[in-house]
Design a protein around this motif. Structure first.
Motif, PDB file in Angstrom:
ATOM      1  N   PHE A   3       0.846  -1.192   0.000  1.00 21.87           N
ATOM      2  CA  PHE A   3       0.000   0.000   0.000  1.00 21.87           C
ATOM      3  C   PHE A   3       0.882   1.243   0.000  1.00 21.87           C
ATOM      4  N   LEU A   4       0.381   2.278  -0.642  1.00 21.05           N
ATOM      5  CA  LEU A   4       1.072   3.565  -0.713  1.00 21.05           C
ATOM      6  C   LEU A   4       0.434   4.540   0.268  1.00 21.05           C
ATOM      7  N   SER A   5       1.248   5.426   0.806  1.00 18.05           N
ATOM      8  CA  SER A   5       0.760   6.447   1.731  1.00 18.05           C
ATOM      9  C   SER A   5       0.733   7.795   1.040  1.00 18.05           C
ATOM     10  N   GLU A   6       0.322   8.809   1.803  1.00 23.54           N
ATOM     11  CA  GLU A   6       0.077  10.130   1.231  1.00 23.54           C
ATOM     12  C   GLU A   6       1.319  10.731   0.592  1.00 23.54           C
ATOM     13  N   ALA A   7       2.455  10.691   1.279  1.00 20.95           N
ATOM     14  CA  ALA A   7       3.665  11.354   0.782  1.00 20.95           C
ATOM     15  C   ALA A   7       4.726  10.378   0.313  1.00 20.95           C
ATOM     16  N   SER A   8       4.406   9.089   0.232  1.00 22.58           N
ATOM     17  CA  SER A   8       5.386   8.122  -0.258  1.00 22.58           C
ATOM     18  C   SER A   8       5.026   7.605  -1.643  1.00 22.58           C
ATOM     19  N   VAL A   9       4.110   8.287  -2.322  1.00 20.57           N
ATOM     20  CA  VAL A   9       3.787   7.897  -3.695  1.00 20.57           C
ATOM     21  C   VAL A   9       4.963   8.263  -4.601  1.00 20.57           C
ATOM     22  N   PRO A  10       5.120   7.604  -5.733  1.00 19.68           N
ATOM     23  CA  PRO A  10       6.231   7.932  -6.635  1.00 19.68           C
ATOM     24  C   PRO A  10       6.129   9.369  -7.153  1.00 19.68           C
ATOM     25  N   ALA A  11       7.245   9.872  -7.599  1.00 18.23           N
ATOM     26  CA  ALA A  11       7.311  11.238  -8.111  1.00 18.23           C
ATOM     27  C   ALA A  11       6.602  11.336  -9.462  1.00 18.23           C
ATOM     28  N   PRO A  12       6.095  12.528  -9.822  1.00 14.17           N
ATOM     29  CA  PRO A  12       5.448  12.705 -11.131  1.00 14.17           C
ATOM     30  C   PRO A  12       6.424  12.443 -12.270  1.00 14.17           C
ATOM     31  N   ARG A  13       5.892  11.954 -13.380  1.00 12.73           N
ATOM     32  CA  ARG A  13       6.718  11.624 -14.544  1.00 12.73           C
ATOM     33  C   ARG A  13       5.986  11.996 -15.831  1.00 12.73           C
ATOM     34  N   PHE A  14       6.798  12.260 -16.870  1.00 16.55           N
ATOM     35  CA  PHE A  14       6.256  12.421 -18.212  1.00 16.55           C
ATOM     36  C   PHE A  14       6.126  11.037 -18.836  1.00 16.55           C
ATOM     37  N   LEU A  15       4.956  10.707 -19.319  1.00 16.77           N
ATOM     38  CA  LEU A  15       4.694   9.417 -19.928  1.00 16.77           C
ATOM     39  C   LEU A  15       4.235   9.604 -21.362  1.00 16.77           C
ATOM     40  N   ASP A  16       4.766   8.789 -22.239  1.00 11.60           N
ATOM     41  CA  ASP A  16       4.392   8.837 -23.650  1.00 11.60           C
ATOM     42  C   ASP A  16       3.035   8.169 -23.829  1.00 11.60           C
ATOM     43  N   ASP A  17       2.162   8.802 -24.594  1.00 11.56           N
ATOM     44  CA  ASP A  17       0.836   8.231 -24.830  1.00 11.56           C
ATOM     45  C   ASP A  17       0.890   6.933 -25.615  1.00 11.56           C
ATOM     46  N   ASP A  18       2.009   6.676 -26.301  1.00  5.59           N
ATOM     47  CA  ASP A  18       2.114   5.455 -27.085  1.00  5.59           C
ATOM     48  C   ASP A  18       2.426   4.237 -26.222  1.00  5.59           C
ATOM     49  N   THR A  55      -3.061  14.685 -14.308  1.00 11.85           N
ATOM     50  CA  THR A  55      -2.028  15.365 -15.085  1.00 11.85           C
ATOM     51  C   THR A  55      -1.921  16.805 -14.622  1.00 11.85           C
ATOM     52  N   ASP A  56      -0.689  17.251 -14.316  1.00 13.43           N
ATOM     53  CA  ASP A  56      -0.504  18.620 -13.841  1.00 13.43           C
ATOM     54  C   ASP A  56      -0.405  19.582 -15.021  1.00 13.43           C
ATOM     55  N   ASP A  57      -0.144  20.849 -14.709  1.00 20.15           N
ATOM     56  CA  ASP A  57      -0.110  21.880 -15.755  1.00 20.15           C
ATOM     57  C   ASP A  57       1.056  21.688 -16.715  1.00 20.15           C
ATOM     58  N   ASP A  58       2.105  20.990 -16.266  1.00 23.08           N
ATOM     59  CA  ASP A  58       3.257  20.756 -17.135  1.00 23.08           C
ATOM     60  C   ASP A  58       3.118  19.487 -17.963  1.00 23.08           C
ATOM     61  N   GLY A  59       2.024  18.756 -17.780  1.00 23.46           N
ATOM     62  CA  GLY A  59       1.822  17.535 -18.540  1.00 23.46           C
ATOM     63  C   GLY A  59       2.382  16.292 -17.881  1.00 23.46           C
ATOM     64  N   ARG A  60       2.830  16.403 -16.641  1.00 22.35           N
ATOM     65  CA  ARG A  60       3.343  15.227 -15.940  1.00 22.35           C
ATOM     66  C   ARG A  60       2.193  14.437 -15.311  1.00 22.35           C
ATOM     67  N   VAL A  61       2.349  13.131 -15.258  1.00 24.15           N
ATOM     68  CA  VAL A  61       1.371  12.250 -14.609  1.00 24.15           C
ATOM     69  C   VAL A  61       1.757  12.135 -13.141  1.00 24.15           C
ATOM     70  N   ARG A  62       0.838  12.527 -12.260  1.00 26.31           N
ATOM     71  CA  ARG A  62       1.122  12.578 -10.821  1.00 26.31           C
ATOM     72  C   ARG A  62       0.253  11.564 -10.071  1.00 26.31           C
ATOM     73  N   PRO A  63       0.850  10.596  -9.402  1.00 30.54           N
ATOM     74  CA  PRO A  63       0.058   9.668  -8.588  1.00 30.54           C
ATOM     75  C   PRO A  63      -0.276  10.280  -7.229  1.00 30.54           C
ATOM     76  N   TYR A  64      -1.402   9.876  -6.673  1.00 29.63           N
ATOM     77  CA  TYR A  64      -1.830  10.325  -5.346  1.00 29.63           C
ATOM     78  C   TYR A  64      -2.832   9.301  -4.819  1.00 29.63           C
ATOM     79  N   VAL A  65      -3.268   9.493  -3.588  1.00 32.96           N
ATOM     80  CA  VAL A  65      -4.207   8.579  -2.936  1.00 32.96           C
ATOM     81  C   VAL A  65      -5.511   9.328  -2.722  1.00 32.96           C
TER      82      VAL A  65
END
Length: 750
Positions: A382-397, A446-456
């Motif tokens: 299980f993931l917690s509030e502040a231990s989720v992975p960092a945001p990343r740019f992901l290719d739609d392909d 997705t944030d304003d910069d286009g990064r995919v951000r995980p959260y709970v």
């Protein structure tokens, strides 16, 4: 709670947010502290001290905790006590004199200064009203009515169950004690932990405001800033009055001290320590605690400044309260697991399956049963509030599986959770990261910069509750059964003073203390016998010839293979007796009888029941003759059969005369399958001819097509040679026919 709690950004890390209340005095103090930290010197130190004092005055502590202590923690303890064998074992070992509802008194004069402060604060802030206490009784000059219900000696009195609850609440008094409820996310066996976050000064400030930290620690920068002692340190702490070492010391004194009041005092303190231990154990079912995530406890709960905490705990409190926790097992499941620990040591309950640590002073796990500890299970899945992975740019392909694998890098989840994980839907602006089984691990947007951000979010929280709350209750129940295991079967010979039992294997330095307890409850040690683990031992010298109210008591004292102490006591009766183990071994209920297979049904076909005969039209009762016989029917010729009229039960209507068949002369009546058929013409030796009936009334040969039905219904036109229900021939027998008793044929009677 606002909608942010369950929304997309409800539990996103708040490290880059402004300090709570930054528009007011607290924000000015934080800014000033930052400037003075760089300036240094005596002048800066004085300013820091003054500002810290102002912060301590104006900042209102809002304790941040994991599970809610009054709701979730106590609800877990309630469920665990109902599912454990603790009460049964206490009652069986004390001649029904000690149980969860036995009142116990704590004498404040016997307490150390830290213990008295701890109990006073726990009773004041925990919401439990103890009977009596220091200063509760009026003086000697007060009226008798005001002294009648006072506890003798101004003692605190509560049932054993509530002393356990006091310990659950005392573990957060003060709330800064929650610091040692965390485990390092990289090495759970370390004696300390660290929260990898980028702004320790901000975390220290929030610790002071929200979690009861000291202003001096803030001024000198010695307070908590992301590092602290872990759960391992709490388990070993000799100075903490609520830590396990003190709990085991109180347990030993509760059985061996001579004074009964002193024994009750130490048993109550042992239960308080046990409640604190259960609080710490249950907190390890919270992902933020199991992953060393202190920052998650300062997540915003609403737009109001300073309203911060752990959304996981707040949602659990609102959704389930104390009595509606998820995962309630069936009665058969409870009976099957009652009294059986899931692990062999306290450390294995929490850290079983953890990799060995190379850190100095780390916990070394003994060889266990293979149980995955609660902390390891929570942190790996299980993931917690502040231990989720960092945001990343992901290719739609990318495929959904490849996108999930790239996004979950550095998540520290178990391989079983990562295998088959995918983003659903993908590509999309928001959705969920699902495990291979479809369970949501986290949400993403997705944030304003286009990064995919995980959260709970709330959906992920509820999925976590379903798995973690039952696991925490199971470990709590198991610890209760592990602390007070069952005695082996005891064979007590009261006349000879002998006690025979098999000592469990694996015990170290196992001894039995034989005590004599007088009518007032005072105990005296009579003998001390060393035991041979894994063998059958006999303890001699049990006191005999006891007076009224006196008892013999045996106390088993040993160390487990893992190093933890073991203390068990048993009060013996005055007569010879065999004490069974408690609870008795589980006996599964008998299996339900399986339905017959199709082959069996084909092999033994069941004859279908015939449809009931239609109800006949009402008719007049037949006219009886002078001798009670039915009158002759005038509409039929002699020798012509008449169709009988069946009754509601399907049988031929009987005449009004009892014992006589309703038969018209010359009328043939079918034979009922349950009644014997009349004997036909017999041979000189009395043997029936080939067409005679069998002894049970069945025809010897295959009946004709117009024979009677299985239910005794007559055929439309029965044959002329059919017999009546009494076995009499329907027509006049021939002259050479014999009667049933072998007499020459004539007119049959009746």
């Amino acid at each position: 709670m606002s909608s942010e709690t369950g929304g997309a950004r409800s539990a996103r890390p708040s490290l880059d947010a402004r300090p709570a209340g930054s528009t007011g005095l607290a924000g000015q103090v934080a800014s000033a502290l930052s400037r003075e930290t760089r300036s240094g010197g005596l002048r800066g130190w004085l300013r820091r001290s003054a500002l810290a004092a102002a912060l301590a005055v104006f900042a209102v502590p809002a304790p941040a905790a994991a599970w809610d202590a009054r709701a979730t923690h106590l609800g877990m303890v309630d469920r665990a006590l109902l599912e454990s064998a603790l009460h049964l074992r206490w009652m069986a070992a004390s001649e029904l004199q000690r149980g969860l509802f036995t009142p116990l008194r704590i004498d404040p004069r016997r307490l150390s200064a830290p213990e008295r402060r701890m109990l006073t604060a726990a009773l004041q802030h925990g919401g439990l009203e103890a009977l009596g206490g220091p200063g509760a009784c009026p003086g000697l000059g007060a009226p008798i009515e005001t002294q009648r219900y006072c506890v003798q000696g101004d003692l605190w009195e509560l049932p054993a169950l509530q002393w356990l609850q006091v310990g659950v609440l005392a573990e957060l008094v003060p709330s800064a004690r929650a610091v040692h409820h965390f485990v390092d996310r990289d090495d759970p066996l370390r004696r300390d932990f660290s929260d990898p976050q980028s702004r320790p000064g901000l975390l220290r400030l929030r610790q002071v405001r929200h979690n009861g930290g000291s202003a001096a620690a803030l001024a000198t920068q010695t307070g908590f800033s992301g590092q602290g002692p872990s759960v391992i340190s709490f388990l070993r702490d000799e100075t903490d009055p609520l830590a396990p070492p003190q709990m085991w010391r109180h347990l030993e004194l509760s059985s061996t001290l001579p004074d009964p009041e002193a024994r009750a005092h130490h048993l109550a303190l042992a239960l308080v320590g046990l409640g604190a231990l259960l609080h710490v154990v249950q907190d390890l079912a919270v992902p933020a605690h199991a992953r060393g995530d202190v920052s998650g406890f300062f997540s915003p709960l609403s737009p109001s400044p300073g309203d911060r905490g752990l959304p996981f705990a707040e949602l659990a409190r609102l959704a389930f309260g104390r009595s509606a926790l998820p995962g309630r097992p069936t009665q058969d499941q409870i009976a099957k697991a009652r009294g059986i620990p899931v692990a062999g040591s306290l450390a294995e309950h929490l850290f079983g399956g953890a990799a060995p640590s190379k850190e100095p002073g780390a916990l070394v796990l003994p060889e266990g049963t293979g149980y995955e500890g609660l902390a390891v299970f929570t942190a790996r899945r299980f993931l917690s509030e502040a231990s989720v992975p960092a945001p990343r740019f992901l290719d739609d392909d990318l495929t959904p599986e490849a996108a999930a694998a790239e996004l979950l890098q550095g998540s520290r989840l178990d391989l079983a959770e990562l295998e088959g994980a995918r983003l659903h839907p993908w590509p999309a602006a928001r959705g969920y990261i699902q495990s291979g089984t479809g369970r949501p691990l986290a949400a993403f947007d997705t944030d304003d910069d286009g990064r995919v951000r995980p959260y709970v979010d709330e959906a992920v929280y509820r999925e976590q509750f379903v798995h973690l709350a039952p696991r925490a209750i199971e470990v709590t129940r198991s610890l209760l059964d592990w602390l007070w295991p069952t005695w082996p079967e005891l064979n007590f010979d009261a006349a000879a003073g002998n006690l025979d039992f098999v000592v469990p294997p694996g015990l170290v330095d196992a001894v039995v203390l034989v005590l004599r307890q007088d009518a007032a409850g005072a105990r005296t040690i009579v003998r001390k016998v060393a035991l041979r683990p894994g063998e059958r031992n006999r303890v001699n010298g049990i006191p005999t010839g006891l007076g009224d109210g006196e008892r013999a008591v045996v106390v088993l004292r040993a160390r487990r293979a893992s190093g933890e102490p073991l203390l068990l006591e048993h009060v013996l009766a005055t007569e010879s007796k065999v004490y069974p183990i408690v609870p008795a071994p589980y006996v599964p209920p008998p299996p339900e009888q399986a339905a017959p297979l199709a082959e069996e049904l084909e092999a033994e076909p069941v004859e279908p029941e015939p449809e009931p005969a239609p109800e006949p039209e009402p008719e007049l009762a037949p006219t009886t003759g002078t001798k009670g016989q039915p009158a002759k029917s005038g509409g039929k010729t002699k020798g012509q059969p008449v169709e009988p009229v069946p009754s509601n039960g399907g049988q031929a209507r009987k005449a009004e005369s009892p014992g006589k068949p309703a038969k018209t002369p010359g009328t043939a009546e079918p034979t009922s399958p349950a009644q014997p058929a009349a004997k036909g013409t017999t041979s000189p030796k009395g043997q029936p001819p080939a067409d005679a009936t069998s002894p049970k009334g069945q025809p010897a040969t295959k009946p004709p097509a117009d024979a009677t039905s299985p239910k005794g219904q007559p055929a439309t036109k029965p044959p002329a040679d059919a017999t009546s229900p009494k076995g009499q021939p329907a027509t006049k027998p021939p002259a050479d026919a014999t009667s049933p008793k072998g007499q020459p044929g004539g007119k049959a009677k009746g």
